[in-house]
Design a protein around this motif. Structure first.
Motif, short mmCIF file in Angstrom:
data_model
loop_
_atom_site.label_atom_id
_atom_site.label_comp_id
_atom_site.label_asym_id
_atom_site.label_seq_id
_atom_site.Cartn_x
_atom_site.Cartn_y
_atom_site.Cartn_z
N VAL A 23 0.84 -1.20 0.00
CA VAL A 23 0.00 0.00 0.00
C VAL A 23 0.88 1.24 0.00
O VAL A 23 0.63 2.20 -0.73
N ALA A 24 1.93 1.24 0.81
CA ALA A 24 2.84 2.39 0.89
C ALA A 24 3.52 2.66 -0.44
O ALA A 24 3.78 3.82 -0.78
N LEU A 25 3.82 1.62 -1.20
CA LEU A 25 4.51 1.78 -2.48
C LEU A 25 3.56 2.13 -3.62
O LEU A 25 4.00 2.57 -4.68
N SER A 26 2.27 1.95 -3.40
CA SER A 26 1.29 2.22 -4.45
C SER A 26 0.75 3.65 -4.31
O SER A 26 1.11 4.38 -3.39
N ALA A 37 -10.03 -2.02 -5.04
CA ALA A 37 -9.66 -1.91 -6.45
C ALA A 37 -9.20 -3.25 -7.01
O ALA A 37 -9.54 -3.61 -8.14
N ILE A 38 -8.44 -4.00 -6.24
CA ILE A 38 -7.96 -5.32 -6.69
C ILE A 38 -9.14 -6.27 -6.85
O ILE A 38 -9.25 -6.97 -7.86
N ASN A 39 -10.02 -6.31 -5.87
CA ASN A 39 -11.16 -7.22 -5.93
C ASN A 39 -12.13 -6.88 -7.06
O ASN A 39 -12.79 -7.76 -7.60
N ARG A 40 -12.20 -5.62 -7.42
CA ARG A 40 -13.04 -5.22 -8.54
C ARG A 40 -12.38 -5.53 -9.88
O ARG A 40 -13.03 -5.49 -10.91
N GLY A 41 -11.07 -5.76 -9.87
CA GLY A 41 -10.36 -6.09 -11.10
C GLY A 41 -9.95 -4.88 -11.90
O GLY A 41 -9.86 -4.95 -13.13
N SER A 42 -9.67 -3.78 -11.24
CA SER A 42 -9.24 -2.57 -11.93
C SER A 42 -7.93 -2.82 -12.66
O SER A 42 -6.90 -3.11 -12.04
N THR A 45 -4.98 -0.57 -11.63
CA THR A 45 -4.43 -0.96 -10.33
C THR A 45 -3.63 -2.25 -10.43
O THR A 45 -2.53 -2.35 -9.89
N LEU A 46 -4.17 -3.24 -11.14
CA LEU A 46 -3.47 -4.51 -11.28
C LEU A 46 -2.13 -4.34 -12.00
O LEU A 46 -1.14 -4.96 -11.61
N SER A 47 -2.08 -3.48 -13.01
CA SER A 47 -0.81 -3.27 -13.71
C SER A 47 0.18 -2.53 -12.81
O SER A 47 1.38 -2.81 -12.84
N GLU A 48 -0.31 -1.60 -11.99
CA GLU A 48 0.57 -0.89 -11.05
C GLU A 48 1.16 -1.86 -10.02
O GLU A 48 2.36 -1.83 -9.75
N ILE A 49 0.33 -2.73 -9.48
CA ILE A 49 0.78 -3.69 -8.48
C ILE A 49 1.76 -4.68 -9.10
O ILE A 49 2.78 -5.02 -8.50
N LYS A 50 1.47 -5.12 -10.31
CA LYS A 50 2.37 -6.05 -11.01
C LYS A 50 3.74 -5.40 -11.20
O LYS A 50 4.78 -6.04 -11.00
N ILE A 52 5.11 -2.98 -9.38
CA ILE A 52 5.75 -2.87 -8.08
C ILE A 52 6.35 -4.21 -7.66
O ILE A 52 7.50 -4.28 -7.21
N LEU A 53 5.60 -5.28 -7.82
CA LEU A 53 6.07 -6.60 -7.40
C LEU A 53 7.23 -7.08 -8.29
O LEU A 53 8.12 -7.77 -7.80
N ASN A 54 7.23 -6.71 -9.55
CA ASN A 54 8.34 -7.10 -10.42
C ASN A 54 9.63 -6.38 -10.07
O ASN A 54 10.72 -6.92 -10.26
N ARG A 55 9.52 -5.16 -9.54
CA ARG A 55 10.71 -4.41 -9.13
C ARG A 55 11.36 -4.98 -7.89
O ARG A 55 12.54 -4.77 -7.65
N MET A 56 10.60 -5.68 -7.07
CA MET A 56 11.12 -6.15 -5.79
C MET A 56 11.72 -7.51 -5.89
O MET A 56 11.67 -8.35 -6.52
#
Length: 56
Positions: A23-26, A37-42, A45-50, A52-56
């Protein structure tokens, strides 16, 4: 829980990252907003989270 949330939670466990840290990184200010937003399938949002997770 949506399939998107399940996949994200698995990735968080694999990378040893908390949902709070995600959440802090988003762009979201609260965990509630991000979960909603994730549960709604935005797609935005999903591309932003993806990204972030790929960078880590």
């Amino acid at each position: 829980m949506s399939e998107h949330m399940k996949k994200i939670k698995k990735q968080l466990i694999d990378k040893d990252i908390t949902f709070t840290k995600l959440v802090a990184l988003s762009k979201f200010k609260s965990a509630w907003g991000l979960r909603k937003a994730i549960n709604r399938g935005s797609l935005k949002t999903l591309s932003e989270i993806k990204e972030i997770l790929n960078r880590m």
